[in-house]
Structures are given as C-alpha cells and as structure tokens.
Design an enzyme around this catalytic site. Structure first.
Site, PDB file in Angstrom:
ATOM      1  N   MET A 147       1.670  28.808 -22.590  1.00  6.84           N
ATOM      2  CA  MET A 147       1.432  27.984 -21.397  1.00  6.84           C
ATOM      3  C   MET A 147       1.331  28.887 -20.168  1.00  6.84           C
ATOM      4  O   MET A 147       1.495  28.434 -19.031  1.00  6.84           O
ATOM      5  CB  MET A 147       2.556  26.962 -21.228  1.00  6.84           C
ATOM      6  CG  MET A 147       2.613  25.965 -22.399  1.00  6.84           C
ATOM      7  SD  MET A 147       3.359  24.396 -21.983  1.00  6.84           S
ATOM      8  CE  MET A 147       4.968  24.904 -21.444  1.00  6.84           C
ATOM      9  N   GLY A 148       1.087  30.179 -20.388  1.00  7.20           N
ATOM     10  CA  GLY A 148       0.955  31.111 -19.268  1.00  7.20           C
ATOM     11  C   GLY A 148       2.304  31.500 -18.697  1.00  7.20           C
ATOM     12  O   GLY A 148       3.332  31.326 -19.346  1.00  7.20           O
TER      13      GLY A 148
ATOM     14  N   LEU B 292       3.204  34.525 -18.251  1.00  7.87           N
ATOM     15  CA  LEU B 292       3.506  35.393 -19.393  1.00  7.87           C
ATOM     16  C   LEU B 292       4.606  36.398 -19.067  1.00  7.87           C
ATOM     17  O   LEU B 292       4.755  36.844 -17.934  1.00  7.87           O
ATOM     18  CB  LEU B 292       2.232  36.133 -19.813  1.00  7.87           C
ATOM     19  CG  LEU B 292       1.047  35.229 -20.177  1.00  7.87           C
ATOM     20  CD1 LEU B 292      -0.167  36.077 -20.532  1.00  7.87           C
ATOM     21  CD2 LEU B 292       1.397  34.283 -21.320  1.00  7.87           C
ATOM     22  N   HIS B 293       5.355  36.738 -20.099  1.00  6.62           N
ATOM     23  CA  HIS B 293       6.372  37.780 -19.979  1.00  6.62           C
ATOM     24  C   HIS B 293       6.325  38.621 -21.247  1.00  6.62           C
ATOM     25  O   HIS B 293       5.490  38.382 -22.133  1.00  6.62           O
ATOM     26  CB  HIS B 293       7.759  37.154 -19.750  1.00  6.62           C
ATOM     27  CG  HIS B 293       8.086  36.062 -20.720  1.00  6.62           C
ATOM     28  ND1 HIS B 293       8.349  36.305 -22.060  1.00  6.62           N
ATOM     29  CD2 HIS B 293       8.155  34.710 -20.578  1.00  6.62           C
ATOM     30  CE1 HIS B 293       8.585  35.167 -22.670  1.00  6.62           C
ATOM     31  NE2 HIS B 293       8.473  34.171 -21.804  1.00  6.62           N
TER      32      HIS B 293
ATOM     33  N   HIS C 250       5.768  37.013 -24.696  1.00  9.91           N
ATOM     34  CA  HIS C 250       4.388  36.692 -25.084  1.00  9.91           C
ATOM     35  C   HIS C 250       3.626  37.963 -25.463  1.00  9.91           C
ATOM     36  O   HIS C 250       2.883  37.988 -26.432  1.00  9.91           O
ATOM     37  CB  HIS C 250       3.639  36.036 -23.912  1.00  9.91           C
ATOM     38  CG  HIS C 250       4.235  34.744 -23.438  1.00  9.91           C
ATOM     39  ND1 HIS C 250       4.860  34.621 -22.220  1.00  9.91           N
ATOM     40  CD2 HIS C 250       4.287  33.527 -24.017  1.00  9.91           C
ATOM     41  CE1 HIS C 250       5.269  33.377 -22.054  1.00  9.91           C
ATOM     42  NE2 HIS C 250       4.944  32.684 -23.134  1.00  9.91           N
TER      43      HIS C 250
ATOM     44  N   SER D 100      11.970  34.042 -20.516  1.00 12.94           N
ATOM     45  CA  SER D 100      11.398  32.706 -20.508  1.00 12.94           C
ATOM     46  C   SER D 100      10.595  32.544 -19.230  1.00 12.94           C
ATOM     47  O   SER D 100      10.983  33.070 -18.172  1.00 12.94           O
ATOM     48  CB  SER D 100      12.534  31.663 -20.520  1.00 12.94           C
ATOM     49  OG  SER D 100      12.036  30.408 -20.096  1.00 12.94           O
TER      50      SER D 100
HETATM   51  O1  PAF Z   1       5.729  27.519 -26.532  1.00 11.58           O
HETATM   52  C1  PAF Z   1       4.844  27.149 -25.737  1.00 11.58           C
HETATM   53  O2  PAF Z   1       4.501  27.843 -24.778  1.00 11.58           O
HETATM   54  C2  PAF Z   1       4.163  25.809 -25.968  1.00 11.58           C
HETATM   55  O3  PAF Z   1       5.051  24.859 -26.437  1.00 11.58           O
HETATM   56  C3  PAF Z   1       2.931  25.907 -26.875  1.00 11.58           C
HETATM   57  C4  PAF Z   1       3.299  26.334 -28.278  1.00 11.58           C
HETATM   58  C5  PAF Z   1       1.941  26.893 -26.281  1.00 11.58           C
HETATM   59  C6  PAF Z   1       2.251  24.538 -26.959  1.00 11.58           C
HETATM   60  O4  PAF Z   1       1.862  24.083 -25.718  1.00 11.58           O
END
Ligand code: PAF
Length: 277
Positions: A29-30, A32-33, A36, A184
């Site tokens: 969901m962007g 980012l850290h 990700h 997070s």
């Molecule tokens: O973990 C997340 O960021 C979200 O729940 C996901 C898996 C991208 C679904 O929107």
C-alpha cells in the site's frame, strides 16, 4: 522501472513477457520501508522479473480507520523501488481496480475470524478481494508478503490453497529497527515520545519467547507475562494471544512454531507485531 496505471497497460505489458517467465509480485500500500524493500530483494533473487503494486485499498479500511490519512509518499516510493531494481510498478487509482458496481468479494471464513478479524470487521475480506484481483491481473509465479502481518499471510495462504490459485507464496522476515520496533508504514504516526516507548511491544513478545525457551509452556501464563510487560507502559493491549501459525487455532500449551500475535494502541496509533516460538 516502468510505472503502469491502468489495467490495460498492465495486461499488455504482461502479455509482452516470455511464457514461463518467473515473475515475483510484491503487493503493497506504499509508504515503503525496509520491510517492503527486503521483499523486493528476496523476489529479485528468486525471479526473473519483480513487479510491485502500490494501492491503498479502500475495501480493507473500516469506517473509522485511517484511509484518508494513510501516508502516500509516491515519489519517494518510486525512488526506493528503483533503488532495489524493481522492474514494474502498478499503481492504479481505486476506480481502475473496482468497477463502480463491483459486487463480488472473496471471503475466507476461518483463519480471518480471530484477532484482527474480530476487531476490524471486513478488513480481511478487503485484503483477500484485492490480493486475488492483483494475482489475477499480474499472474505472477510467486508473491511475497511480510511476516509482520502474520495473520494476513495465513489468510492469503488459505485463500490460495482453497481456490487453487496458481502462485507460490513466500513470507519475508519482519524487518526491525535497531530498537526492535517492527517496521511499519504506520510508524510515521508515532510522536517522538511514543517512538521511545514503541519498542516495548517487541520486547514483551521477546520476554515471552525467552520464558518459553526457559521451560514455561503454559499458554495463559506466557500471555499473562506479555501483558504484564506492557502494563507499566502507555500501551493499551487489544489482543495478545498464542495461536497456531497456520490455522490460527488457540494454543493452550506453547510449542515450537506457534506464534504469539499482538495488537496494541499507543495513543491513536495501532501497532501489531508477532513472534514465533
Ligand atoms: O499488507 C498490505 O500492505 C496490504 O494488506 C496488501 C497485502 C497490499 C493488500 O492491500
């Protein structure tokens, strides 16, 4: 890195790839850290192509949750993905993902029920629906999700198994700050004071793991220990429970491989974390 915004761009780009290509997908969901980015790096080691998605999925947010204030640092995210050699970013608008009269949802009805499922009604339905749609659109051979969201991993694994979705799932390890705080996207909500206290959640889970390693196996006793660790802090525990990692069934006696799942509020910010015994 190619940035795709629409389904049709995505389809034609996907069709351009050689058949049999190993394609790793990292849905996000962007905001980012390193968590990700470690998934993208893991995918790059194992796959020929790595595609990421950034989509703040409205379907998985409850009415009083943080959809509107969820961080969206798009330019920064693009630079981060480029720095780890992501090949394609799919970043659609909601109108591109959901038909205006969309009336189909994916519901996993067991693993998604306790913990986050009980305090965030509809959340996992939103997650499974969007993840299945992304898997259908991208058709990756592999998909990567962070262990930080351990219940989400279990729900997606169950969905993929039950619906015979042709994808290999991978769980990437939780990445932590030096303090132990699990990374997070929501950590940006924490004030400076809260940031100082936040690592106590991970420390409470660590204390439980240490007690287990020293011979304590009583599930309730271990949970009590974890709660006691947080009592002297401003954390308000929402749940702290030992459960089977895959079935999410309650575990009376802690055993190797079981997981302690926790969610707690620090002020207005809800943090989750987990540890495997
Ligand atoms: O973990 C997340 O960021 C979200 O729940 C996901 C898996 C991208 C679904 O929107």
């Amino acid at each position: 890195m190619k940035i795709l915004r629409t389904r049709s761009e995505l389809r034609s780009h996907r069709e351009g790839l050689a058949p049999g290509v190993r394609l790793g997908l990292v849905p996000t969901m962007g905001a980012l850290h390193e968590g990700h980015l470690s998934l993208v790096r893991q995918a790059a080691l194992e796959c020929d192509q790595v595609w990421a998605t950034i989509f703040v999925n409205p379907l998985q947010f409850g009415a009083n949750e943080d959809l509107s204030r969820y961080p969206r640092p798009f330019e920064r995210d693009v630079a981060l993905l480029e720095s780890v050699d992501c090949d394609v970013l799919f970043a659609p608008e909601a109108s591109e993902v959901y038909h205006p009269d969309s009336s189909t949802r994916v519901i996993e009805s067991h693993v998604s029920q306790p913990l986050c499922g009980s305090v965030r009604p509809g959340h996992f339905e939103g997650v499974t629906t969007v993840v299945l749609k992304l898997l259908n659109l991208v058709q990756p051979s592999d998909a990567y999700f962070g262990q930080k969201d351990a219940q989400q991993c279990a729900v997606i694994e169950r969905m993929v198994r039950d619906l015979d979705v042709p994808v290999r799932l991978h769980r990437g390890a939780t990445i932590r700050e030096a303090s132990g705080l699990a990374m997070s996207s929501r950590n940006v909500y924490l004030s400076e004071d809260e940031r100082r206290v936040a690592p106590r959640l991970a420390a409470a889970l660590d204390a439980m793991v240490i007690a287990f390693q020293q011979g304590q196996t009583g599930g309730r006793e271990l949970e009590q220990l974890g709660r006691q660790q947080l009592e002297a802090t401003p954390f308000e525990v929402q749940y702290l429970e030992i459960r089977d990692t895959l079935t999410l069934e309650r575990v009376e006696k802690a055993r190797k491989g079981a997981t302690v799942f926790a969610a707690a509020f620090l002020g207005r910010t809800r943090l989750i974390d987990n540890r495997q015994f």
